[in-house]
Scaffold this motif. Structure first.
Motif, short mmCIF file in Angstrom:
data_model
loop_
_atom_site.label_atom_id
_atom_site.label_comp_id
_atom_site.label_asym_id
_atom_site.label_seq_id
_atom_site.Cartn_x
_atom_site.Cartn_y
_atom_site.Cartn_z
N ILE A 157 7.49 -2.08 12.16
CA ILE A 157 5.65 -1.19 11.71
C ILE A 157 5.23 -1.77 10.22
O ILE A 157 4.05 -2.50 10.13
CB ILE A 157 5.79 -0.09 11.63
N ASP A 158 6.47 -1.55 9.70
CA ASP A 158 6.07 -1.72 8.11
C ASP A 158 5.76 -2.93 7.20
O ASP A 158 4.71 -3.32 7.32
CB ASP A 158 7.39 -0.98 7.75
N LEU A 159 5.94 -3.88 8.50
CA LEU A 159 6.61 -5.22 8.18
C LEU A 159 5.20 -5.90 8.57
O LEU A 159 4.36 -7.21 7.80
CB LEU A 159 6.97 -5.67 8.92
N PHE A 160 4.57 -5.30 9.65
CA PHE A 160 3.84 -6.16 10.13
C PHE A 160 2.65 -5.53 11.14
O PHE A 160 1.80 -5.59 11.32
CB PHE A 160 4.60 -7.05 11.37
N GLY A 161 2.38 -4.02 10.29
CA GLY A 161 1.85 -3.59 11.34
C GLY A 161 0.53 -2.71 10.48
O GLY A 161 -0.21 -2.14 10.99
N ASP A 162 1.08 -3.70 9.08
CA ASP A 162 -0.61 -3.74 8.01
C ASP A 162 -1.96 -3.84 8.44
O ASP A 162 -1.58 -4.61 9.48
CB ASP A 162 -0.29 -3.27 6.82
#
Length: 727
Positions: A157-162
């Motif tokens: 989520i942190d790496l690809f959820g923006d």
């Protein structure tokens, strides 16, 4: 576990001097012949349940022999078939006479594959770099993930959820990070639902069986059970129940994209895209078994001719998702990839600084600094000052490539860039901040003043996103190699996931600083091997990482995280049985003093706390017993009371002195403390000294302290009053 080690040893002995390729081919044929009659989905389901821990409350990592690689390697063998059906009866039950030898053959295939890698790397004499590659190869074969499940989910989520990255990967893959995490849970939920239904289906059979009757549903099962050992009617009945319940388990556990979409509550197109991306069909033409094995790991769902899917090991889809997302970003072009890489690096830097600040509660914290010194200029991602201790943080967001994870030559190039460069950068910063009086720290071009604190020690910390457990826990071995040249300060290298857990376990700031001291000392001593940094922190809680008095010999520690696992699983609702938070088990009086030092933070409080932690628990008890005794005696006699304790091998020589004064002399306690310590330093040659002062009639753990350590070896000048040491 001992049986597995024995299995490895016996196989190595058997193959000594033999052809490993022939050993692979032989076992592959034996395994293929053994499982040929059986349906692939049924067989894989049975192998999965033979490996997965069924009771979270009873799970203990160091004792569990479950291995996801077993059903995965079996799947690699089976996808070479034209379809899932075997040559025998499609409903043929699969008993222990098939599962046990199949698992043994698969374990032997994994061992031989490891031996092949070892032979290839040792043909000209195995170097340190070769041993790193071999560890990486073996780690890749046996390990699916280096973090806890919830950590990997949050990382996705942190790496690809923006918003920006989510749009890119959804366009490329048909699903985003949050959707993927939901689908992982949905797959596991479907498996649990189907198992519950299976139990409910065969539960009614138990009552007649207990009466010695054969239910009508089992009529005709005897012929299908002919390959199972059955020497008595009760044993036959038990096999009958198991066979009836499990003979079609593969059909029960398979699912369609619509089943998955409904369970995950997502659009079916997203579920279909997910399964399409992560699945492999039967009829694969690749001849190499272990190449097919890599394909199964990258795409853990098997697809049959009916368009239905089975996961080789439910939950394994989580561990391949990051690679798929990274490839999706790369496919969007250089600009998109570079933007994402900047966001990834910023995430690791920010999160690492947040975690360390949470554990240390620093006096000041700075990000993105430039360091200028006589020895050169450099960048510091984050710097935290705690009393007279500096933590210098280098964050590394880059990930290792697939060939690097498999121990390829590329691993060494990437490790040199990540490990070597990070160690060099952090080491230069350490030397400059400790020894270069002309060193200047700049933030956006403006000087940063670290206050009036005199820096006693600097700890370089390298935080990585990717798993570097093939080198980090044994980084001392790299000293003098091309990965870590001689003279480079060895940093504490830890993954972001490991740091999260360690910070959650830290009880007070001084504990983390003391651990960094002991971890650095461990690198100096060498000779000890562990799997990851959580093992070292667990051992620190147990024995403080003290090995000075032990003979120097290579020692390998097995998994030491059982207590940590139990605590975290219970905290997150994955285990119903309560498990306490692992602690050092310090005496209550020690904890009281550490709490006071942290609350009041007098100069030298971290050094004082670390000196106290260097003393073993029995000696801590003795120290505080004597302190209480002196306090009582000072009140009764109205005279100053003194005590001196000397310690060896903590490391070095240490001196702890205690001064207790009557209430009437409380105002002069600092003078008594200084004079007494000065007198003792004249009589004793020590490396560190700690003086504790108390006033009779008070309940505080201590009322004054002085601490001396290398780097801050001077007594304060006190002009109030006179010399009271002779009173």
């Amino acid at each position: 576990m001992r049986n597995r080690i024995q299995e490895w040893t016996e196989l190595v002995s058997e193959l000594d001097g033999g052809e490993f390729d022939d050993a692979i081919a032989l076992r592959e044929r034996q395994l293929a012949d053994l499982v040929e009659p059986y349906d692939a989905f049924h067989l894989l389901s049975n192998l999965y349940f033979a490996q997965v821990p069924l009771d979270a409350n009873a799970y203990v990592e160091s004792e569990d022999e479950g291995l996801a690689a077993i059903p995965e390697l079996a799947a690699a063998l089976l996808i070479a078939r034209p379809g899932r059906r075997g040559t025998g009866d499609a409903d043929l039950p699969i008993g222990s006479d098939v599962l046990e030898p199949a698992q043994k053959l698969i374990r032997e295939l994994l061992i031989v594959n490891s031996l092949i890698a070892q032979r290839q790397l040792s043909q000209e004499g195995m170097t340190i770099e070769d041993s790193v590659r071999l560890r990486a190869r073996i780690h890749h074969l046996y390990m699916r993930g280096s973090a806890y499940v919830w950590q990997e989910e949050q990382t996705l989520i942190d790496l690809f959820g923006d918003e920006t990255t989510e749009e890119l990967v959804t366009t490329e893959l048909g699903f985003g990070a949050a959707t993927a995490v939901g689908l992982v849970h949905a797959v596991e939920g479907l498996v649990e639902e189907r198992l519950t239904a299976l139990r409910e289906d065969f539960a009614p059979l138990l009552e007649p069986l207990l009466k010695g009757e054969v239910p009508a549903e089992l009529a005709g099962m005897e012929a299908k059970l002919k390959n199972m050992p059955a020497t008595s009617r009760p044993e036959w009945l038990a096999h009958a129940v198991i066979g009836f319940a499990w003979h079609d388990v593969g059909d029960r556990l398979r699912f369609s994209s619509s089943d998955l979409a409904e369970k995950a509550e997502v659009d079916e197109r997203a579920a279909a895209a997910y399964l399409e991306r992560l699945s492999v069909a039967f009829g694969q033409q690749e001849d190499d078994l272990f190449r097919r094995f890599e394909d199964v790991r990258a795409r853990p769902f098997l697809r049959d001719d009916d368009g239905m899917f089975l996961c080789t090991y439910p939950g394994s889809d989580l561990w391949c998702l990051r690679r798929h997302f990274e490839k999706a970003v790369a496919a969007c072009g250089d600009r998109a990839r570079e933007g994402w890489q900047r966001r990834r690096a910023a995430h690791v830097e920010e999160r690492a600084a947040e975690l360390l600040a949470q554990a240390l509660r620093p006096d000041e914290e700075h990000r993105d600094l430039e360091l200028r010194s006589d020895s050169g200029n450099g960048q510091i991602d984050a710097l935290l000052r705690c009393d007279d201790v500096l933590i210098v943080v280098e964050a590394k967001g880059a990930t290792l490539g697939e060939s690097a994870h498999r121990g390829g030559e590329r691993l060494l190039r990437q490790l040199k860039d990540v490990v070597g460069k990070a160690a060099d950068q952090s080491g230069q910063a350490r030397e400059a901040l400790l020894h270069d009086s002309g060193a200047v720290l700049l933030k956006a071009g403006k000087p940063i003043d670290l206050g009036t604190a005199r820096i006693r020690e600097v700890h370089p910390v390298v935080v990585t996103l990717d798993d570097l457990s093939v080198v980090a826990p044994v980084i001392w071995q790299l000293a003098g190699s091309r990965l870590l040249p001689d003279g480079v300060a060895i940093p504490w290298m830890v993954t972001l996931h490991e740091l999260e857990v360690i910070v959650e376990l830290v009880e007070y700031p001084a504990q983390l600083v003391h651990f960094l001291r002991r971890r650095s000392r461990l690198n100096q001593l060498g000779g000890r091997l562990a799997t990851d940094e959580l093992d070292w922190f667990s051992l620190y809680l147990h024995n403080g990482l003290y090995f000075e008095d032990e003979e120097h010999a290579l020692v390998r520690y097995p998994s030491l995280t059982d207590a940590i696992d139990a605590y975290l699983f219970h905290k997150r609702g994955m285990r119903s049985k309560p498990a306490p938070k692992p602690t050092q088990g310090l005496p209550e009086a020690t904890l009281d003093l550490l709490t006071l030092l942290e609350a009041e933070r007098p100069p030298g409080h971290l050094a004082a706390a670390c000196t106290l932690l260097d003393v073993n628990r029995d000696s801590q008890d003795k120290l505080f017993q004597e302190l209480r005794r002196l306090r009582v005696r000072a009140a009764k006699r109205g005279l100053v009371q003194r005590l001196v304790l000397a310690f060896e091998g903590m490391p070095g020589r240490a001196l702890i002195t205690v001064v207790a004064v009557p209430a009437s002399e409380g105002g002069d306690l600092p003078l008594y403390l200084r004079d007494h310590l000065e007198q003792q330093l004249e009589e004793h040659e020590v490396d560190r000294a700690l003086a504790l002062g108390v006033v009779a009639g008070r309940s505080t753990p201590i009322d004054a302290l002085l601490v001396l350590e290398p780097g801050v070896w001077e007594l304060p000048e006190l002009t109030q009053g006179g010399d009271r040491s002779k009173r």
